[in-house]
Design an enzyme around this catalytic site. Structure first.
Site, mmCIF file in Angstrom:
data_model
loop_
_atom_site.group_PDB
_atom_site.id
_atom_site.type_symbol
_atom_site.label_atom_id
_atom_site.label_comp_id
_atom_site.label_asym_id
_atom_site.label_seq_id
_atom_site.Cartn_x
_atom_site.Cartn_y
_atom_site.Cartn_z
ATOM 1 N N HIS A 1 8.031 82.195 -108.215
ATOM 2 C CA HIS A 1 8.444 81.234 -107.178
ATOM 3 C C HIS A 1 7.996 79.827 -107.562
ATOM 4 O O HIS A 1 6.826 79.491 -107.466
ATOM 5 C CB HIS A 1 7.826 81.619 -105.832
ATOM 6 N N HIS B 1 9.656 75.505 -108.358
ATOM 7 C CA HIS B 1 10.764 74.550 -108.251
ATOM 8 C C HIS B 1 10.723 73.651 -109.476
ATOM 9 O O HIS B 1 9.728 72.992 -109.719
ATOM 10 C CB HIS B 1 10.635 73.724 -106.971
ATOM 11 N N LEU B 2 11.813 73.670 -110.238
ATOM 12 C CA LEU B 2 11.853 72.841 -111.443
ATOM 13 C C LEU B 2 12.690 71.588 -111.230
ATOM 14 O O LEU B 2 12.755 70.732 -112.106
ATOM 15 C CB LEU B 2 12.374 73.651 -112.639
ATOM 16 N N ASP C 1 15.708 79.792 -100.538
ATOM 17 C CA ASP C 1 14.363 79.239 -100.359
ATOM 18 C C ASP C 1 14.382 77.776 -99.920
ATOM 19 O O ASP C 1 15.153 76.971 -100.410
ATOM 20 C CB ASP C 1 13.570 79.337 -101.655
ATOM 21 N N HIS D 1 12.472 83.080 -97.266
ATOM 22 C CA HIS D 1 11.579 81.991 -96.861
ATOM 23 C C HIS D 1 11.530 82.060 -95.345
ATOM 24 O O HIS D 1 12.466 81.651 -94.675
ATOM 25 C CB HIS D 1 12.142 80.658 -97.351
ATOM 26 N N ASP E 1 4.664 78.552 -106.045
ATOM 27 C CA ASP E 1 5.487 77.637 -105.264
ATOM 28 C C ASP E 1 5.305 76.203 -105.767
ATOM 29 O O ASP E 1 5.268 75.248 -104.983
ATOM 30 C CB ASP E 1 5.193 77.724 -103.757
ATOM 31 N N GLY F 1 5.072 70.397 -100.048
ATOM 32 C CA GLY F 1 4.952 71.080 -101.337
ATOM 33 C C GLY F 1 3.977 70.391 -102.268
ATOM 34 O O GLY F 1 3.735 69.193 -102.163
#
Lengths: 352, 429
Positions: free
Chosen positions: B63, B65-66, B155, B182, B307, B326
């Protein structure tokens, strides 16, 4: 807008600035009567940052300004040459005028930094505003903002002192100070007095600041309102919780009514104005039935006929206009102390 | 570039599959593990002194985020996979909330190709559950699977329409993919922090814990009913842990993950309104934190996932209400978990490593991480005694939004081997 990535150069946060603006015991170096306690406030962000002695010192200072305000020319030169900025992101005539008056009574200049909706629409962020103000080199900034923590945000990014004039539902410290000041003048002390806050506790910054302030001065604080408007764990701030006004009103010394917004009806927080008034309104009937001389506060503006009847405000124990008058003196005290003044020193400053 | 032959000598090798830790050497040839054993002699091989170190299979982050495509100012697949590798993650599963979202075969291929070009950690995308991540119609889950997607998820948002979620769970069964949920119930999630004493104190709009648990309950029940696999992302509160424990007793095909910030921090950190503590779901209370820790230890929570959520400073240097939720997570995850679970004595190193390797591989259907002979070398070298301080200067991610700056931690990924391309070892290690 610069999209280039600016690496946040994180400086280790100075503990002394936002939260830790609290005073240390300073050596009493006074010509006249020695002061035992001198607040050294860097900012006024909330009552939560103040010690009881800080609060008392501010209120004592406000007493001297009350005297000043009674003079034919109610001005002292204490802050001559200083400039403060009123930075109000939320419309508020009362509070901004009160601060502007306080500044001018101290011979400081107060400039309104008008937040056009246009600049916000253009994408100006609070960071941009902070940087702009920092570049203008002013002595202090009074900020009112709809979001909690906005004053903390500003205080971390500018060197001038910051006064929180209300940040969302978080705090409104000068309101609490002026309320405490008003009560102290009326009752002599807040120690062991029972103060009841009534209304929308959940969305009220006044409630948060007042609970903290009154408790720190030794009062026994309770809140009352529909459970939907009482935030969770509020009792851990040191207050009792009541859901029915009639079960508690008769035994308190002070009732501090809060403004309730009818918009809350659409979010299912209470069903109707009628029911709210019946259960929580400070009506003339309710007061006469109780035959009580309870002192009444309201931060204003009042929704007449909702949380309070107009006749109630006319009663001698209603101190709503005293609050407004005292607000100027208390804000003078706050500005004066933040700008580096010494407690009780106004007359010295005057003769400089 | 690694030499053709490399001998990792004298390290303790952790095999999460068997739970064993063995003092053996590993000979890597042409990017593959050629031999594992005691006292291997290979004269022409580059000798890497691993004495005092541990060696484990590379970690898998299921999990993260790129941000590419769409938010390349915060992170790219290149910088994200570099950051992952430094944190010990050799494989990562990015979430599809990019712009445009990863809801098609082409988008999945794009991300995989970008990662191959970059050449660091490999990328196994999570595709959208619904087209355009709008929660209305199913995305082309089958085609995305063909292209290499390993799971589906919207998500960032909960699939609020129960009919859509039900169909997504059912449809994904054909491809043996989990649906990652999510869990934040719409009408209860209009807040920026946990609803409780801290939100009351600070005047922040709160999200009550039922926002998560009620959402998770619906999805777990749907999964049980249709016989599908559901994975509960970033569990944050005690009630959700209890719910998942109950569901596992009922033999629902449910798995769950927790993020380092949720087992390390609580909402008490919000007192200064530092937006680096703003995450979704929000940091909760100490009893919640203890409950998720317990959930990891007793196996209710299967996986530790980062995350990793990079944001530019502009997105974070704003009022708390406006700040994007985040924090970045690749580079601190191992150490935070090591402290929480192993140093505390709650878990063995091998069980802890399992949460970062085998467990996510099993859920996402990825090749089993191992240190067996004949497999591609995908190894991390760990110094479990190293004390280190996380500093801004060392961050490989393009973004610096982390509450862990200047934190001193124990346990560090000091090096690794990834195929033929990568070998690294921090100096003084």
């Amino acid at each position: 807008m610069p999209r280039a990535r600016t690496k946040p150069k994180r400086k280790p946060r100075k503990a002394a600035k936002p939260g830790g603006g609290r005073a240390k015991r300073a050596p009493a170096r006074r010509r006249s009567k020695p002061e035992p306690y001198v607040p050294r406030l860097a900012n006024l962000l909330g009552i939560s940052q103040l010690a009881p002695a800080d609060i008392t010192a501010i209120l004592d200072q406000a007493e001297t300004f009350i005297e000043v305000l009674k003079r034919p020319i109610p001005v002292v030169p204490a802050l001559r040459g200083k400039t403060v900025v009123n930075l109000f992101f939320e419309a508020s005539t009362r509070t901004s005028t009160s601060f502007a008056l306080a500044a001018s009574r101290l011979s400081a200049q107060c400039v309104n930094f008008s937040i056009g909706s246009s600049s916000v629409k253009k994408g100006e962020t609070l960071l941009d505003t902070a940087r702009t103000i920092e570049a203008m080199r002013v002595d202090g900034v009074i900020i009112r903002h709809s979001m909690p923590g906005a004053a903390h945000f500003l205080s971390r990014r500018i060197k001038s002192f910051v006064v929180n004039a209300g940040d969302g539902c978080h705090e409104h410290p000068t309101q609490a100070l002026l309320d405490a000041f008003t009560l102290r003048r009326r009752l002599g002390t807040l120690k062991d007095k029972r103060v009841l806050l009534v209304g929308d506790i959940a969305h009220s910054r006044v409630a948060r600041s007042n609970i903290l302030c009154f408790s720190k001065l030794g009062a026994r604080v309770a809140v009352c309102g529909p459970p939907t408007l009482i935030p969770p764990h509020i009792e851990e701030l040191g207050c009792e919780v009541f859901y029915r006004l009639d079960r508690v009103l008769y035994e308190v010394d002070v009732v501090n009514m809060l403004r309730v917004q009818t918009e809350r009806i659409s979010s299912s927080l209470f069903p109707s104005v009628r029911e709210y008034r019946a259960l929580y309104g400070l009506t003339a009937e309710r007061l006469s039935e109780l035959n009580t001389s309870v002192v009444i506060l309201h931060p204003g503006p009042v929704n007449w006929g909702v949380e309070m009847d107009f006749e109630v405000a006319e009663l001698p124990q209603a101190l709503i206009l005293n609050q407004v008058t005292n607000g100027v003196a208390v804000r003078m005290a706050v500005l004066y102390l933040l700008a580096g003044g010494q407690v009780g020193d106004t007359d010295t400053a005057e003769t400089k | 570039m690694a030499d053709d032959r490399m001998l990792l000598a004298g390290g303790r090798v952790i095999d999460p599959a068997s739970g064993k830790v063995r003092l053996v050497d590993i000979l890597v040839e042409d990017g593959r593990i050629a031999r594992v054993g005691k006292g291997i002699r290979a004269r022409d091989a580059q000798r890497i002194d691993c004495r005092g170190k541990h060696i484990a299979p590379g970690f898998i982050d299921m999990h993260c985020h790129l941000r590419e495509p769409g938010y390349e100012d915060a992170e790219t697949i290149l910088t994200g996979t570099q950051s992952a590798l430094v944190g010990g993650f050799t494989r990562v599963c990015p979430m599809p909330n990019t712009d445009p979202p990863v809801d098609s075969e082409a988008m999945v291929r794009f991300q995989i190709e970008r990662a191959e070009q970059a050449g660091y950690a490999s990328v196994h995308p999570v595709g959208c559950c619904t087209r355009n991540r709008a929660g209305k119609e199913l995305a082309e889950i089958g085609s995305m699977r063909e292209a290499g997607a390993v799971a589906v998820s919207d998500d960032g948002d909960w699939v609020s329409d129960p009919r859509v979620m039900r169909r997504a769970l059912e449809y994904a069964k054909a491809f043996d993919m989990p649906v990652i949920s999510h869990c934040e119930y719409d009408g209860l999630s209009d807040g920026v922090s946990n609803e409780g004493l801290v939100s009351t104190r600070l005047g922040l709009r709160g999200k009550p814990w039922p926002s998560e648990t009620a959402a998770a309950a619906r999805d777990i029940m749907l999964a049980e009913f249709v016989g599908a696999r559901v994975h509960i992302a970033h569990v944050s509160c005690a009630a959700t842990v209890d719910l998942i424990r109950w569901a596992k007793l009922r033999r629902v095909q449910v798995t769950a993950e927790v993020c380092p910030h949720h087992f390390t921090l609580t909402d008490a950190s919000l007192a200064g309104f530092d937006t680096n503590f703003k995450v979704n779901p929000p940091l909760r209370t100490e009893p919640d934190r203890l409950a998720v820790v317990e959930g990891v230890v007793d196996g209710t929570i299967d996986v530790i996932a980062t995350d990793h959520a990079p944001h530019t400073s502009i997105a974070k240097e704003v009022e708390f209400d406006k700040a994007r939720p985040g924090i970045i997570g690749f580079e601190t995850a191992f150490s935070l978990g090591y402290e929480q679970f192993v140093l505390s004595g709650l878990m063995s190193p091998a069980r802890y490593i399992e949460k970062l390797t085998l467990a996510p591989a099993r859920i996402m259907g990825l090749r089993t991480p191992s240190v067996a002979e004949g497999t591609e070398a995908e190894l991390v070298i760990l110094d479990l005694k190293a004390q280190w301080t996380f500093s801004s200067a060392q961050i490989m991610s393009k973004s610096h939004n982390t509450p862990f700056l200047e934190r001193t931690m124990q346990g560090l990924v000091v090096g690794g081997v990834l195929g033929e391309e990568h070998f690294w070892l921090l100096h003084a290690a």
